[in-house]
Design an enzyme around this catalytic site. Structure first.
Site, mmCIF file in Angstrom:
data_model
loop_
_atom_site.group_PDB
_atom_site.id
_atom_site.type_symbol
_atom_site.label_atom_id
_atom_site.label_comp_id
_atom_site.label_asym_id
_atom_site.label_seq_id
_atom_site.Cartn_x
_atom_site.Cartn_y
_atom_site.Cartn_z
ATOM 1 N N LYS A 96 0.840 -1.203 0.000
ATOM 2 C CA LYS A 96 0.000 0.000 0.000
ATOM 3 C C LYS A 96 0.875 1.253 0.000
ATOM 4 O O LYS A 96 0.621 2.207 -0.740
ATOM 5 C CB LYS A 96 -0.943 -0.018 1.215
ATOM 6 N N GLN A 141 -4.532 -1.921 9.696
ATOM 7 C CA GLN A 141 -4.478 -3.236 9.066
ATOM 8 C C GLN A 141 -5.027 -4.302 10.019
ATOM 9 O O GLN A 141 -4.660 -4.350 11.196
ATOM 10 C CB GLN A 141 -3.018 -3.556 8.657
ATOM 11 N N ASP A 148 -10.879 2.417 4.124
ATOM 12 C CA ASP A 148 -11.132 0.976 4.010
ATOM 13 C C ASP A 148 -12.633 0.687 3.875
ATOM 14 O O ASP A 148 -13.020 -0.427 3.511
ATOM 15 C CB ASP A 148 -10.632 0.254 5.270
HETATM 16 N N1 GUN Z 1 -6.895 -7.330 6.257
HETATM 17 C C1 GUN Z 1 -7.248 -8.046 5.171
HETATM 18 N N2 GUN Z 1 -7.739 -7.237 4.213
HETATM 19 C C2 GUN Z 1 -7.703 -5.985 4.703
HETATM 20 C C3 GUN Z 1 -8.060 -4.719 4.172
HETATM 21 O O1 GUN Z 1 -8.554 -4.578 3.044
HETATM 22 N N3 GUN Z 1 -7.853 -3.651 4.993
HETATM 23 C C4 GUN Z 1 -7.346 -3.789 6.249
HETATM 24 N N4 GUN Z 1 -7.198 -2.687 6.988
HETATM 25 N N5 GUN Z 1 -7.004 -4.945 6.772
HETATM 26 C C5 GUN Z 1 -7.176 -6.040 5.998
#
Ligand code: GUN
Length: 292
Positions: free
Chosen positions: A52, A96, A119
């Site tokens: 990211k 995350q 998100d």
């Molecule tokens: N863990 C697995 N997929 C995601 C996501 O799209 N965003 C976040 N913050 N954590 C995750």
């Protein structure tokens, strides 16, 4: 069979975003800034968060990575969220997941300002998504919709089976695919661990979304000829032939399912890059929502 190449499609989106950032610069507007909070040292989470940050660099966004040990208290995390909510330099941020067991994920998710929740996990954004109101769409489902759209996969009137009802993938995606939109207008069946006759259900489906996190769960006998198969799984499994000792495995037994499909996503290189592209789209949108 045609591969749905998430890497190529996400590269296309990232190039569009890079140009949008340049335009903002020319107009003297703020450059988007995404912050990511990572707790602990889980290999998968570190890979995703690094990807990211790298995507931000590539398209000219600013980014901040905030790391905590997995012993961090909920209070410290909540205070950080509060400060990011109030930091005008940060336009959007993510925490995350998963978080360690001593931290309440729901509490953390709900503490994020919905206007910065890129998100799309906050109840306000999920509610807006259900009602088809403006807000942030969860990154993985939105990435899948974008992949389908840009590769002109027909969804109108199709029967779609989603395997797995997680809050961040299966449940929102089942709603998005059933909406009166394009892509959309599917007849959706959301299946899960209590579904009794899964094989009979998947064998009838025009589109199958596998999102349960069980490597190679979907086998050829569960798929009808000509189906579209989207694989959301990303489990690390031991693999002595790999330099790092593991390989990323999807929820689909690609070696036997691929030949039966009209379209299929690879793992890696399918849904994963699209999730990141969606997060970047959401971050740029955050500036609009905040009037920046
Ligand atoms: N863990 C697995 N997929 C995601 C996501 O799209 N965003 C976040 N913050 N954590 C995750």
């Amino acid at each position: 069979m045609q591969l749905l190449d998430g890497r190529a499609t996400s590269a296309e989106i990232k190039e569009e975003l890079r140009l949008a950032v340049l335009k903002r610069k020319e107009e003297g507007k703020k450059i988007p800034h995404l912050a990511a909070i990572l707790v602990g040292n889980d290999g998968g989470s570190m890979t995703y968060v690094n990807a990211k940050v790298k995507a931000c660099d590539a398209i000219g966004f600013e980014s901040s990575l905030i790391r905590y040990d997995d012993t961090v208290t909920e209070e410290v995390l909540m205070n950080k969220i509060e400060s990011l909510n109030n930091d005008a330099q940060v336009d959007g941020f993510i925490v995350q997941l998963p978080l360690p067991d001593h931290i309440d994920e729901m509490k953390v998710t709900q503490a994020i300002d919905p206007k910065k929740d890129v998100d799309g996990f906050h109840p306000v954004n999920l509610g807006n998504m259900v009602l088809n109101l403006p807000g942030f769409l969860p990154a993985t489902p939105a990435g899948i919709i974008e992949l389908i759209k840009r590769n002109e996969v027909e969804t109108e009137g199709k029967s779609c089976v989603v395997i797995g009802r997680s809050n961040i993938v299966g449940t929102p995606l089942s709603i998005m695919l059933g909406r009166n939109k394009s892509p959309g207008n599917c007849t959706v069946t959301l299946t899960h661990s209590r579904t009794k006759n899964l094989k009979e259900i998947t064998s009838e489906a025009d589109i199958i979304i596998a999102a349960i996190g069980r490597p190679e769960f979907l086998t050829a006998e569960m798929v009808k000829s000509g189906a579209v198969v989207i694989d959301v799984g990303t489990t690390r499994v031991e693999d002595a032939t790999k330099k790092n000792g593991w390989a990323l495995k999807g929820d689909v037994k690609f070696s036997e399912v691929a030949d039966k499909c009209s379209y299929i996503t690879p793992v890696p290189g399918g849904v994963g890059p699209m999730t990141i592209a969606s997060l970047m789209i959401n971050t740029l949108r955050a500036l609009d929502l905040q009037g920046k």
